[in-house]
Design a protein around this motif. Structure first.
Motif, PDB file in Angstrom:
ATOM      1  N   LYS A  83      67.389  -6.544 -25.870  1.00 33.12           N
ATOM      2  CA  LYS A  83      66.860  -7.855 -25.548  1.00 33.12           C
ATOM      3  C   LYS A  83      68.387  -8.962 -24.277  1.00 33.12           C
ATOM      4  O   LYS A  83      68.127  -9.050 -23.575  1.00 33.12           O
ATOM      5  CB  LYS A  83      66.797  -9.272 -26.318  1.00 33.12           C
ATOM      6  N   SER A  84      69.807  -9.444 -24.647  1.00 33.67           N
ATOM      7  CA  SER A  84      70.094  -9.170 -23.932  1.00 33.67           C
ATOM      8  C   SER A  84      70.360  -8.914 -22.525  1.00 33.67           C
ATOM      9  O   SER A  84      70.378  -9.502 -21.409  1.00 33.67           O
ATOM     10  CB  SER A  84      71.405  -9.824 -24.486  1.00 33.67           C
ATOM     11  N   THR A  85      70.744  -7.487 -22.849  1.00 32.42           N
ATOM     12  CA  THR A  85      70.668  -7.089 -22.041  1.00 32.42           C
ATOM     13  C   THR A  85      69.294  -6.605 -20.975  1.00 32.42           C
ATOM     14  O   THR A  85      69.396  -7.649 -19.883  1.00 32.42           O
ATOM     15  CB  THR A  85      71.539  -5.583 -22.021  1.00 32.42           C
TER      16      THR A  85
ATOM     17  N   GLU B  78      71.926 -10.739 -39.828  1.00 36.26           N
ATOM     18  CA  GLU B  78      72.138  -9.301 -39.439  1.00 36.26           C
ATOM     19  C   GLU B  78      72.877  -8.485 -40.245  1.00 36.26           C
ATOM     20  O   GLU B  78      72.839  -7.231 -40.507  1.00 36.26           O
ATOM     21  CB  GLU B  78      73.359  -9.222 -38.047  1.00 36.26           C
TER      22      GLU B  78
ATOM     23  N   SER C  13      60.283 -16.191 -34.838  1.00 38.54           N
ATOM     24  CA  SER C  13      60.029 -17.441 -36.458  1.00 38.54           C
ATOM     25  C   SER C  13      58.827 -16.579 -37.009  1.00 38.54           C
ATOM     26  O   SER C  13      59.363 -16.376 -39.099  1.00 38.54           O
ATOM     27  CB  SER C  13      59.970 -18.952 -36.287  1.00 38.54           C
TER      28      SER C  13
ATOM     29  N   ARG D  93      79.995  -3.785 -34.880  1.00 35.06           N
ATOM     30  CA  ARG D  93      80.475  -5.489 -33.492  1.00 35.06           C
ATOM     31  C   ARG D  93      80.199  -6.145 -35.232  1.00 35.06           C
ATOM     32  O   ARG D  93      79.841  -6.107 -36.882  1.00 35.06           O
ATOM     33  CB  ARG D  93      78.875  -5.432 -33.118  1.00 35.06           C
TER      34      ARG D  93
ATOM     35  N   ARG E 292      64.783 -14.333 -26.994  1.00 28.21           N
ATOM     36  CA  ARG E 292      64.062 -14.935 -27.546  1.00 28.21           C
ATOM     37  C   ARG E 292      63.157 -16.352 -28.018  1.00 28.21           C
ATOM     38  O   ARG E 292      64.154 -17.375 -27.932  1.00 28.21           O
ATOM     39  CB  ARG E 292      65.089 -15.211 -29.227  1.00 28.21           C
TER      40      ARG E 292
HETATM   41  N1  Z5A Z   1      66.203 -15.592 -35.554  1.00 29.43           N
HETATM   42  C1  Z5A Z   1      65.294 -16.055 -37.026  1.00 29.43           C
HETATM   43  O1  Z5A Z   1      65.370 -15.580 -37.863  1.00 29.43           O
HETATM   44  N2  Z5A Z   1      64.440 -16.292 -36.399  1.00 29.43           N
HETATM   45  C2  Z5A Z   1      63.883 -17.530 -35.264  1.00 29.43           C
HETATM   46  O2  Z5A Z   1      63.238 -17.828 -34.824  1.00 29.43           O
HETATM   47  C3  Z5A Z   1      65.069 -17.138 -34.285  1.00 29.43           C
HETATM   48  C4  Z5A Z   1      66.126 -15.871 -34.428  1.00 29.43           C
HETATM   49  C5  Z5A Z   1      65.035 -17.216 -32.746  1.00 29.43           C
HETATM   50  C6  Z5A Z   1      69.839 -14.576 -33.895  1.00 29.43           C
HETATM   51  O3  Z5A Z   1      69.420 -13.546 -32.831  1.00 29.43           O
HETATM   52  C7  Z5A Z   1      69.151 -14.096 -35.509  1.00 29.43           C
HETATM   53  O4  Z5A Z   1      68.038 -15.410 -35.356  1.00 29.43           O
HETATM   54  C8  Z5A Z   1      69.356 -13.080 -35.432  1.00 29.43           C
HETATM   55  C9  Z5A Z   1      67.252 -13.222 -35.533  1.00 29.43           C
HETATM   56  C10 Z5A Z   1      67.350 -14.703 -36.031  1.00 29.43           C
HETATM   57  N3  Z5A Z   1      69.406 -12.142 -36.165  1.00 29.43           N
HETATM   58  N4  Z5A Z   1      69.210 -11.407 -36.670  1.00 29.43           N
HETATM   59  N5  Z5A Z   1      69.064 -10.403 -36.552  1.00 29.43           N
HETATM   60  P1  Z5A Z   1      70.326 -13.408 -31.376  1.00 29.43           P
HETATM   61  O5  Z5A Z   1      69.598 -13.148 -30.496  1.00 29.43           O
HETATM   62  O6  Z5A Z   1      71.773 -14.212 -31.075  1.00 29.43           O
HETATM   63  O7  Z5A Z   1      71.075 -12.109 -32.204  1.00 29.43           O
HETATM   64  P2  Z5A Z   1      70.505 -10.506 -32.303  1.00 29.43           P
HETATM   65  O8  Z5A Z   1      68.939 -11.067 -31.943  1.00 29.43           O
HETATM   66  O9  Z5A Z   1      71.739 -10.061 -32.967  1.00 29.43           O
HETATM   67  O10 Z5A Z   1      71.482 -10.119 -30.472  1.00 29.43           O
HETATM   68  P3  Z5A Z   1      72.080  -8.839 -30.408  1.00 29.43           P
HETATM   69  O11 Z5A Z   1      72.348  -8.341 -31.185  1.00 29.43           O
HETATM   70  O12 Z5A Z   1      72.812  -9.109 -29.618  1.00 29.43           O
HETATM   71  O13 Z5A Z   1      71.040  -7.589 -30.133  1.00 29.43           O
HETATM   72  P4  Z5A Z   1      69.800  -8.097 -28.226  1.00 29.43           P
HETATM   73  O14 Z5A Z   1      70.583  -8.899 -27.259  1.00 29.43           O
HETATM   74  O15 Z5A Z   1      69.056  -7.311 -28.550  1.00 29.43           O
HETATM   75  O16 Z5A Z   1      70.423  -6.623 -27.737  1.00 29.43           O
HETATM   76  P5  Z5A Z   1      72.110  -6.479 -26.698  1.00 29.43           P
HETATM   77  O17 Z5A Z   1      73.286  -6.780 -26.840  1.00 29.43           O
HETATM   78  O18 Z5A Z   1      71.154  -6.518 -25.628  1.00 29.43           O
HETATM   79  O19 Z5A Z   1      72.462  -4.818 -26.825  1.00 29.43           O
HETATM   80  C11 Z5A Z   1      72.912  -4.003 -27.971  1.00 29.43           C
HETATM   81  C12 Z5A Z   1      74.071  -2.928 -27.412  1.00 29.43           C
HETATM   82  O20 Z5A Z   1      73.158  -1.925 -27.101  1.00 29.43           O
HETATM   83  C13 Z5A Z   1      75.335  -3.042 -26.126  1.00 29.43           C
HETATM   84  O21 Z5A Z   1      75.898  -2.424 -26.425  1.00 29.43           O
HETATM   85  C14 Z5A Z   1      74.216  -2.940 -24.905  1.00 29.43           C
HETATM   86  O22 Z5A Z   1      75.318  -2.225 -24.422  1.00 29.43           O
HETATM   87  C15 Z5A Z   1      73.676  -1.621 -25.806  1.00 29.43           C
HETATM   88  N6  Z5A Z   1      71.691  -1.477 -24.823  1.00 29.43           N
HETATM   89  C16 Z5A Z   1      71.555  -2.489 -24.651  1.00 29.43           C
HETATM   90  N7  Z5A Z   1      69.581  -1.814 -24.118  1.00 29.43           N
HETATM   91  C17 Z5A Z   1      69.878  -0.265 -23.643  1.00 29.43           C
HETATM   92  C18 Z5A Z   1      69.309   0.640 -24.299  1.00 29.43           C
HETATM   93  N8  Z5A Z   1      67.777   0.774 -23.777  1.00 29.43           N
HETATM   94  N9  Z5A Z   1      69.725   1.754 -24.658  1.00 29.43           N
HETATM   95  C19 Z5A Z   1      71.241   2.108 -24.885  1.00 29.43           C
HETATM   96  N10 Z5A Z   1      71.721   1.499 -25.627  1.00 29.43           N
HETATM   97  C20 Z5A Z   1      71.003  -0.173 -24.775  1.00 29.43           C
END
Ligand code: Z5A
Length: 211
Positions: free
Chosen positions: A17-19, A157, A103, A151, A98
């Motif tokens: 998502k963040s990416t 998480e 939720s 991480r 998000r």
């Molecule tokens: N939460 C909830 O319970 N209720 C709600 O209403 C809301 C949230 C709004 C915080 O969210 C927590 O809040 C979350 C849900 C809850 N808890 N959990 N689980 P957050 O958004 O801050 O945290 P997160 O979901 O844990 O984000 P994240 O771990 O940073 O994931 P991401 O943003 O989806 O991924 P990323 O950071 O973009 O990428 C992760 C890694 O994968 C990174 O090394 C990238 O380089 C790699 N990546 C990215 N895209 C790809 C692809 N396409 N292929 C391969 N590798 C990739």
């Protein structure tokens, strides 16, 4: 001045998502569109303080599921009223990492709170606001976990695989129910491929706004 559009990006942790949010924001800016890039829970100083409460376990007292739900919405109301609506009114495009569907997926699917408890709170909190486009990054849970290996994990998480399977299913059900605004993307593909598909969806949205 015309209102901006609201785009949310959803999925389980590690789905990318963040990416993707970074890439969509850069894409819009490269077309001279003013962007407000934000996230939930959080997005304003007060909402970020609530985020801290939500994601860091208290040493002596667990947060109850219903308290967690209400704190998510307290942070969202603050975010909508202080950040999202003013930005939309200035004509900016808001890209949110998000939003409300999280939720329904986490507190509904993951925690098992009934939709009949969440829906009235959502209706009251959102005042009719909903995203113009929601990109759901769908990824098998094991693959998401592999991406995040090593991480530091926050409180949510640290939940089980079964918890995240329920979250993933709840997202997919919601996407089916609200198919007019959801686009489900296979998040197993590369970040570049995901960005391309998303940029196309964003272009379709701005073409429809121009009509
Ligand atoms: N939460 C909830 O319970 N209720 C709600 O209403 C809301 C949230 C709004 C915080 O969210 C927590 O809040 C979350 C849900 C809850 N808890 N959990 N689980 P957050 O958004 O801050 O945290 P997160 O979901 O844990 O984000 P994240 O771990 O940073 O994931 P991401 O943003 O989806 O991924 P990323 O950071 O973009 O990428 C992760 C890694 O994968 C990174 O090394 C990238 O380089 C790699 N990546 C990215 N895209 C790809 C692809 N396409 N292929 C391969 N590798 C990739």
């Amino acid at each position: 001045m015309s209102m901006g559009c609201l785009i949310s990006v959803e999925g389980i942790e590690g789905a990318g998502k963040s990416t993707l949010v970074e890439s969509i924001a850069a894409f819009l800016r490269s077309h001279d569109i003013a962007v407000c890039q934000t996230r939930e829970p959080g997005g304003t100083p007060v909402a970020e303080s609530i985020r801290h409460l939500l994601l860091h376990a208290h040493p002596h007292e667990p947060l109850t599921h219903r308290a967690e739900l209400l704190l998510m919405f307290a942070s969202r109301i603050q975010h909508i009223e202080m950040c999202i609506l003013p930005a939309l009114q200035r004509g900016e495009w808001v890209i949110c990492d998000r939003f409300v569907d999280a939720s329904f997926a986490y507190q509904g699917g993951g925690r098992g709170l009934g939709l009949e408890q969440i829906e009235p709170i959502a209706a009251w909190s959102m005042g009719g606001l909903e995203p113009d486009l929601t990109l759901l990054l769908d990824l098998p849970v094991e693959q998401a976990m592999q991406r995040l290996q090593g991480r530091h994990k926050d409180k949510i998480e640290q939940e089980s695989l079964a918890f995240f399977e329920s979250v993933r299913s709840a997202y997919l059900v919601r996407a089916q129910q609200m198919s007019q605004r959801f686009l489900v993307l296979d998040a197993t593909v590369s970040a570049d491929a995901l960005a391309l598909q998303s940029h196309e969806a964003v272009k379709r949205l701005w073409a429809s706004e121009d009509d």
